[in-house]
Write a protein that holds these residues in place. Structure first.
Motif, PDB file in Angstrom:
ATOM      1  N   THR A  21     -52.445  34.711   3.471  1.00 52.51           N
ATOM      2  CA  THR A  21     -53.646  34.582   2.640  1.00 52.51           C
ATOM      3  C   THR A  21     -53.978  33.096   2.587  1.00 52.51           C
ATOM      4  OG1 THR A  21     -52.576  34.218   0.495  1.00 52.51           O
ATOM      5  CG2 THR A  21     -52.852  36.527   1.207  1.00 52.51           C
ATOM      6  N   GLU A  22     -55.003  32.732   1.871  1.00 51.97           N
ATOM      7  CA  GLU A  22     -55.355  31.316   1.760  1.00 51.97           C
ATOM      8  C   GLU A  22     -54.401  30.573   0.820  1.00 51.97           C
ATOM      9  OE1 GLU A  22     -57.840  33.392  -1.368  1.00 51.97           O
ATOM     10  OE2 GLU A  22     -56.791  33.840   0.486  1.00 51.97           O
ATOM     11  N   SER A  57     -61.076  43.974   0.717  1.00 50.70           N
ATOM     12  CA  SER A  57     -61.868  43.163   1.639  1.00 50.70           C
ATOM     13  C   SER A  57     -63.364  43.239   1.372  1.00 50.70           C
ATOM     14  CB  SER A  57     -61.589  43.595   3.081  1.00 50.70           C
ATOM     15  OG  SER A  57     -61.958  44.945   3.266  1.00 50.70           O
ATOM     16  N   LEU A  80     -64.711  35.165  -5.939  1.00 46.75           N
ATOM     17  CA  LEU A  80     -64.155  35.979  -4.848  1.00 46.75           C
ATOM     18  C   LEU A  80     -65.156  36.132  -3.714  1.00 46.75           C
ATOM     19  CD1 LEU A  80     -62.344  38.743  -6.914  1.00 46.75           C
ATOM     20  CD2 LEU A  80     -61.441  36.591  -6.056  1.00 46.75           C
ATOM     21  N   PRO A  81     -64.697  36.138  -2.460  1.00 43.98           N
ATOM     22  CA  PRO A  81     -63.299  35.994  -2.054  1.00 43.98           C
ATOM     23  C   PRO A  81     -62.778  34.580  -2.321  1.00 43.98           C
ATOM     24  CG  PRO A  81     -64.736  36.073  -0.134  1.00 43.98           C
ATOM     25  CD  PRO A  81     -65.600  36.315  -1.328  1.00 43.98           C
ATOM     26  N   GLY A  82     -61.490  34.506  -2.599  1.00 45.96           N
ATOM     27  CA  GLY A  82     -60.864  33.228  -2.892  1.00 45.96           C
ATOM     28  C   GLY A  82     -59.507  33.397  -3.523  1.00 45.96           C
ATOM     29  N   SER A 111     -59.631  35.114   1.050  1.00 47.98           N
ATOM     30  CA  SER A 111     -60.628  34.568   1.963  1.00 47.98           C
ATOM     31  C   SER A 111     -60.039  34.262   3.336  1.00 47.98           C
ATOM     32  CB  SER A 111     -61.270  33.307   1.372  1.00 47.98           C
ATOM     33  OG  SER A 111     -60.290  32.315   1.155  1.00 47.98           O
ATOM     34  N   HIS A 112     -58.748  34.485   3.530  1.00 43.78           N
ATOM     35  CA  HIS A 112     -58.135  34.223   4.834  1.00 43.78           C
ATOM     36  C   HIS A 112     -58.643  35.262   5.839  1.00 43.78           C
ATOM     37  CE1 HIS A 112     -55.250  33.536   8.016  1.00 43.78           C
ATOM     38  NE2 HIS A 112     -54.833  32.454   7.374  1.00 43.78           N
ATOM     39  N   ILE A 116     -58.458  39.530   5.658  1.00 44.22           N
ATOM     40  CA  ILE A 116     -59.679  40.342   5.608  1.00 44.22           C
ATOM     41  C   ILE A 116     -59.724  41.309   6.789  1.00 44.22           C
ATOM     42  CG2 ILE A 116     -62.199  40.246   5.814  1.00 44.22           C
ATOM     43  CD1 ILE A 116     -61.220  39.481   3.056  1.00 44.22           C
ATOM     44  N   SER A 163     -52.143  32.326  -6.207  1.00 45.36           N
ATOM     45  CA  SER A 163     -53.454  32.526  -6.832  1.00 45.36           C
ATOM     46  C   SER A 163     -53.359  32.381  -8.344  1.00 45.36           C
ATOM     47  CB  SER A 163     -53.999  33.918  -6.485  1.00 45.36           C
ATOM     48  OG  SER A 163     -53.190  34.926  -7.069  1.00 45.36           O
TER      49      SER A 163
END
Length: 190
Positions: A21-22, A57, A80-82, A111-112, A116, A163
Motif C-alpha cells: 500500500t502507500e 478500490s 480517499l484514496p489515500g 492509493s497504491h 488497487i 494509516s
C-alpha cells in the motif's frame, strides 16, 4: 501469468496475499470468506475480539460494506484514496468476525496502484491489516513480513508509516499515522 492474476487466484482459494500500500505491506484475504478471515487472525496471532479492516478500490465498494452518511462522504471525498482508514457502521453483508463484535468496519481505499489493481481484479474487498505478527513492527519491506502467506507482491521499500484511523461516527482519531495533521485540521472544522 502476471503477479496480480496469480495473487487473485490465491485469494479465490481462501489464501493469504501480502500486498503493498502507500504506507506499509498489508495481509490480504477474501473479506467475505470467514475461512480466509480466520486464516488472517491465525497468521497474525491476533485476538478474534480485535477488528480487522478491509481494503476497497472504489466508492461503490465502500457503500456496499458500510453505511455512509452525507458528512462521512465529505471526509471520504477529501481523504480517499489515500493513507487513511475510515471506521463506519458495517452493513449486514460484512462478516461479523471482521467487526470484532462492534458492528463497525474499518475501510482502507489505498492509493497504491498495485493494491488497487489487486482489489479491482479480485472484484471484492480484501482484508487490510499489516503483514506482521500482532503487536510487531509494521512491515515496510518484504523482508519484514514475517506472517505465514501464500503469495507476496514485492514493491520494494514502502514509507513504513501506517494509516491514520478515524471513526467517522464519533469523529475521533483512533490511531495517529500518515497525514494525521491534515486529518486533525479537517476534523476541527467539520
Amino acid at each position: 501469468m502476471d503477479r496480480i492474476r496469480e495473487a487473485v487466484q490465491v485469494l479465490q482459494h481462501d489464501g493469504l496475499v501480502i500486498y503493498p500500500t502507500e504506507t506499509i505491506y498489508g495481509l490480504g484475504a477474501d473479506a467475505f470468506s470467514e475461512e480466509a478471515i480466520l486464516k488472517v487472525y491465525a497468521a497474525k496471532r491476533r485476538p478474534l475480539s480485535q477488528p480487522i479492516s478491509i481494503a476497497v478500490s472504489s466508492p461503490d465498494m465502500i457503500a456496499a460494506v458500510a453505511r455512509v452518511s452525507a458528512s462521512a462522504r465529505q471526509f471520504i471525498n477529501r481523504f480517499l484514496p489515500g493513507p487513511v482508514t475510515v471506521v463506519l457502521p458495517a452493513r449486514d453483508s460484512v462478516p461479523p468476525v471482521l467487526t470484532g463484535g462492534t458492528g463497525m468496519i474499518g475501510i482502507r481505499f489505498p492509493s497504491h496502484p498495485l493494491a488497487i489493481q489487486l482489489i479491482d481484479c479480485f472484484d471484492c474487498p480484501i482484508t487490510s491489516t499489516s503483514a506482521n505478527i500482532h503487536g510487531a513492527r509494521d512491515p515496510a519491506s518484504p523482508g519484514e513480513c514475517h506472517v505465514p502467506h501464500d503469495f507476496l507482491i514485492d514493491a520494494g521499500r514502502l514509507p513504513g508509516v501506517p494509516s491514520t484511523v478515524v471513526d467517522l461516527v464519533s469523529r475521533i482519531i483512533l490511531r495517529r499515522g500518515a497525514q494525521v495533521s491534515e486529518v486533525e485540521e479537517f476534523l476541527s472544522t467539520w
